[in-house]
Design a protein around this motif. Structure first.
Motif, PDB file in Angstrom:
ATOM      1  N   GLU A  93       0.818  -1.197   0.000  1.00 45.46           N
ATOM      2  CA  GLU A  93       0.000   0.000   0.000  1.00 45.46           C
ATOM      3  C   GLU A  93       0.858   1.256   0.000  1.00 45.46           C
ATOM      4  O   GLU A  93       1.998   1.245   0.468  1.00 45.46           O
ATOM      5  CB  GLU A  93      -0.976  -0.006   1.159  1.00 45.46           C
ATOM      6  CG  GLU A  93      -0.368  -0.184   2.507  1.00 45.46           C
ATOM      7  CD  GLU A  93      -1.433  -0.342   3.584  1.00 45.46           C
ATOM      8  OE1 GLU A  93      -1.336   0.380   4.585  1.00 45.46           O
ATOM      9  OE2 GLU A  93      -2.347  -1.172   3.421  1.00 45.46           O
ATOM     10  N   VAL A  94       0.293   2.301  -0.549  1.00 42.81           N
ATOM     11  CA  VAL A  94       0.987   3.585  -0.641  1.00 42.81           C
ATOM     12  C   VAL A  94       1.189   4.139   0.769  1.00 42.81           C
ATOM     13  O   VAL A  94       0.266   4.169   1.577  1.00 42.81           O
ATOM     14  CB  VAL A  94       0.177   4.583  -1.509  1.00 42.81           C
ATOM     15  CG1 VAL A  94       0.877   5.933  -1.569  1.00 42.81           C
ATOM     16  CG2 VAL A  94      -0.029   4.011  -2.912  1.00 42.81           C
ATOM     17  N   ALA A  95       2.419   4.550   1.051  1.00 47.14           N
ATOM     18  CA  ALA A  95       2.764   5.059   2.381  1.00 47.14           C
ATOM     19  C   ALA A  95       3.197   6.525   2.329  1.00 47.14           C
ATOM     20  O   ALA A  95       3.933   6.995   3.187  1.00 47.14           O
ATOM     21  CB  ALA A  95       3.867   4.193   2.986  1.00 47.14           C
ATOM     22  N   GLY A  96       2.769   7.239   1.299  1.00 47.31           N
ATOM     23  CA  GLY A  96       3.115   8.656   1.193  1.00 47.31           C
ATOM     24  C   GLY A  96       4.395   8.888   0.421  1.00 47.31           C
ATOM     25  O   GLY A  96       4.806   8.064  -0.386  1.00 47.31           O
ATOM     26  N   ARG A  97       5.036  10.024   0.685  1.00 47.72           N
ATOM     27  CA  ARG A  97       6.303  10.359   0.038  1.00 47.72           C
ATOM     28  C   ARG A  97       7.361  10.480   1.118  1.00 47.72           C
ATOM     29  O   ARG A  97       7.063  10.835   2.254  1.00 47.72           O
ATOM     30  CB  ARG A  97       6.192  11.675  -0.732  1.00 47.72           C
ATOM     31  CG  ARG A  97       5.284  11.573  -1.938  1.00 47.72           C
ATOM     32  CD  ARG A  97       5.249  12.845  -2.754  1.00 47.72           C
ATOM     33  NE  ARG A  97       6.503  13.139  -3.433  1.00 47.72           N
ATOM     34  CZ  ARG A  97       6.920  12.557  -4.562  1.00 47.72           C
ATOM     35  NH1 ARG A  97       6.190  11.628  -5.122  1.00 47.72           N
ATOM     36  NH2 ARG A  97       8.051  12.907  -5.118  1.00 47.72           N
ATOM     37  N   GLU A  98       8.605  10.192   0.762  1.00 47.48           N
ATOM     38  CA  GLU A  98       9.679  10.364   1.743  1.00 47.48           C
ATOM     39  C   GLU A  98      10.945  10.870   1.089  1.00 47.48           C
ATOM     40  O   GLU A  98      11.191  10.628  -0.089  1.00 47.48           O
ATOM     41  CB  GLU A  98       9.930   9.072   2.510  1.00 47.48           C
ATOM     42  CG  GLU A  98      10.415   7.914   1.695  1.00 47.48           C
ATOM     43  CD  GLU A  98      10.534   6.659   2.541  1.00 47.48           C
ATOM     44  OE1 GLU A  98      11.658   6.164   2.658  1.00 47.48           O
ATOM     45  OE2 GLU A  98       9.509   6.194   3.061  1.00 47.48           O
ATOM     46  N   LYS A  99      11.717  11.585   1.868  1.00 48.14           N
ATOM     47  CA  LYS A  99      12.992  12.128   1.388  1.00 48.14           C
ATOM     48  C   LYS A  99      14.017  11.005   1.331  1.00 48.14           C
ATOM     49  O   LYS A  99      13.963  10.062   2.099  1.00 48.14           O
ATOM     50  CB  LYS A  99      13.464  13.225   2.332  1.00 48.14           C
ATOM     51  CG  LYS A  99      12.481  14.383   2.377  1.00 48.14           C
ATOM     52  CD  LYS A  99      13.133  15.669   2.794  1.00 48.14           C
ATOM     53  CE  LYS A  99      12.186  16.832   2.816  1.00 48.14           C
ATOM     54  NZ  LYS A  99      11.373  17.020   1.649  1.00 48.14           N
ATOM     55  N   THR A 100      14.945  11.124   0.379  1.00 48.65           N
ATOM     56  CA  THR A 100      16.006  10.125   0.235  1.00 48.65           C
ATOM     57  C   THR A 100      17.362  10.845   0.260  1.00 48.65           C
ATOM     58  O   THR A 100      17.419  12.069   0.238  1.00 48.65           O
ATOM     59  CB  THR A 100      15.893   9.353  -1.092  1.00 48.65           C
ATOM     60  OG1 THR A 100      16.322  10.209  -2.148  1.00 48.65           O
ATOM     61  CG2 THR A 100      14.477   8.869  -1.357  1.00 48.65           C
ATOM     62  N   THR A 101      18.415  10.053   0.248  1.00 53.92           N
ATOM     63  CA  THR A 101      19.763  10.627   0.209  1.00 53.92           C
ATOM     64  C   THR A 101      20.292  10.682  -1.225  1.00 53.92           C
ATOM     65  O   THR A 101      21.434  11.015  -1.455  1.00 53.92           O
ATOM     66  CB  THR A 101      20.730   9.796   1.078  1.00 53.92           C
ATOM     67  OG1 THR A 101      20.665   8.443   0.634  1.00 53.92           O
ATOM     68  CG2 THR A 101      20.346   9.878   2.538  1.00 53.92           C
ATOM     69  N   SER A 102      19.436  10.344  -2.187  1.00 56.68           N
ATOM     70  CA  SER A 102      19.839  10.315  -3.592  1.00 56.68           C
ATOM     71  C   SER A 102      19.742  11.695  -4.230  1.00 56.68           C
ATOM     72  O   SER A 102      18.750  12.410  -4.045  1.00 56.68           O
ATOM     73  CB  SER A 102      18.922   9.339  -4.349  1.00 56.68           C
ATOM     74  OG  SER A 102      18.982   9.572  -5.731  1.00 56.68           O
ATOM     75  N   ASP A 103      20.757  12.072  -4.999  1.00 57.76           N
ATOM     76  CA  ASP A 103      20.703  13.335  -5.731  1.00 57.76           C
ATOM     77  C   ASP A 103      19.690  13.247  -6.870  1.00 57.76           C
ATOM     78  O   ASP A 103      18.999  14.207  -7.176  1.00 57.76           O
ATOM     79  CB  ASP A 103      22.071  13.680  -6.329  1.00 57.76           C
ATOM     80  CG  ASP A 103      23.086  14.033  -5.245  1.00 57.76           C
ATOM     81  OD1 ASP A 103      22.660  14.445  -4.147  1.00 57.76           O
ATOM     82  OD2 ASP A 103      24.292  13.880  -5.492  1.00 57.76           O
ATOM     83  N   ARG A 104      19.605  12.083  -7.475  1.00 57.98           N
ATOM     84  CA  ARG A 104      18.718  11.899  -8.620  1.00 57.98           C
ATOM     85  C   ARG A 104      17.242  11.924  -8.205  1.00 57.98           C
ATOM     86  O   ARG A 104      16.392  12.437  -8.918  1.00 57.98           O
ATOM     87  CB  ARG A 104      19.033  10.575  -9.310  1.00 57.98           C
ATOM     88  CG  ARG A 104      18.231  10.389 -10.577  1.00 57.98           C
ATOM     89  CD  ARG A 104      18.713   9.239 -11.397  1.00 57.98           C
ATOM     90  NE  ARG A 104      18.026   9.217 -12.677  1.00 57.98           N
ATOM     91  CZ  ARG A 104      18.108   8.229 -13.521  1.00 57.98           C
ATOM     92  NH1 ARG A 104      18.861   7.189 -13.261  1.00 57.98           N
ATOM     93  NH2 ARG A 104      17.457   8.277 -14.656  1.00 57.98           N
TER      94      ARG A 104
END
Length: 119
Positions: A93-104
């Motif tokens: 299930e969709v759990a929202g959006r989250e920040k990552t450590t990826s530049d891309r």
């Protein structure tokens, strides 16, 4: 084999077919909605506190436009062996959006997977 059967049964219960392009940009509006995505694991899965996390590149068959690279963050039960480059089917299930450590991809739609099966 059991895992594939469980995945088929789970998918059979879906009342709507959400593709990547349906929810990715507005994942917070789709919290808890069930999805099934096909794709390839593109990061080394990392386990933490019983959860395996990885980035999945989504196939065009799951709603990613052909000329684009579509990625989601997946959090799955860590009881299974998964590795980078595995072709998988993710059901959850969709759990929202989250920040990552990826530049891309500084931010990705996230899924809480119930099942991840090789394909």
């Amino acid at each position: 084999r059991e895992r594939v059967q469980a995945a088929d049964e789970w998918a059979a219960g879906l009342t709507e077919r959400l593709g990547y392009s349906d929810f990715a940009d507005a994942a917070d509006s789709f919290l808890g909605r069930k999805v099934e995505l096909l794709g390839r694991i593109t990061s080394v899965p990392s386990a933490r506190e019983g959860v395996l996390s990885f980035v999945l590149y989504v196939d065009t068959a799951s709603g990613c436009p052909a000329a684009e690279v579509c990625a989601v963050m997946v959090h799955a039960p860590s009881a299974q062996a998964l590795s980078e480059r595995d072709q998988v089917r993710v059901l959850g299930e969709v759990a929202g959006r989250e920040k990552t450590t990826s530049d891309r991809f500084p931010e990705l739609a996230a899924l809480r997977a119930t099942l991840v099966v090789p394909r």
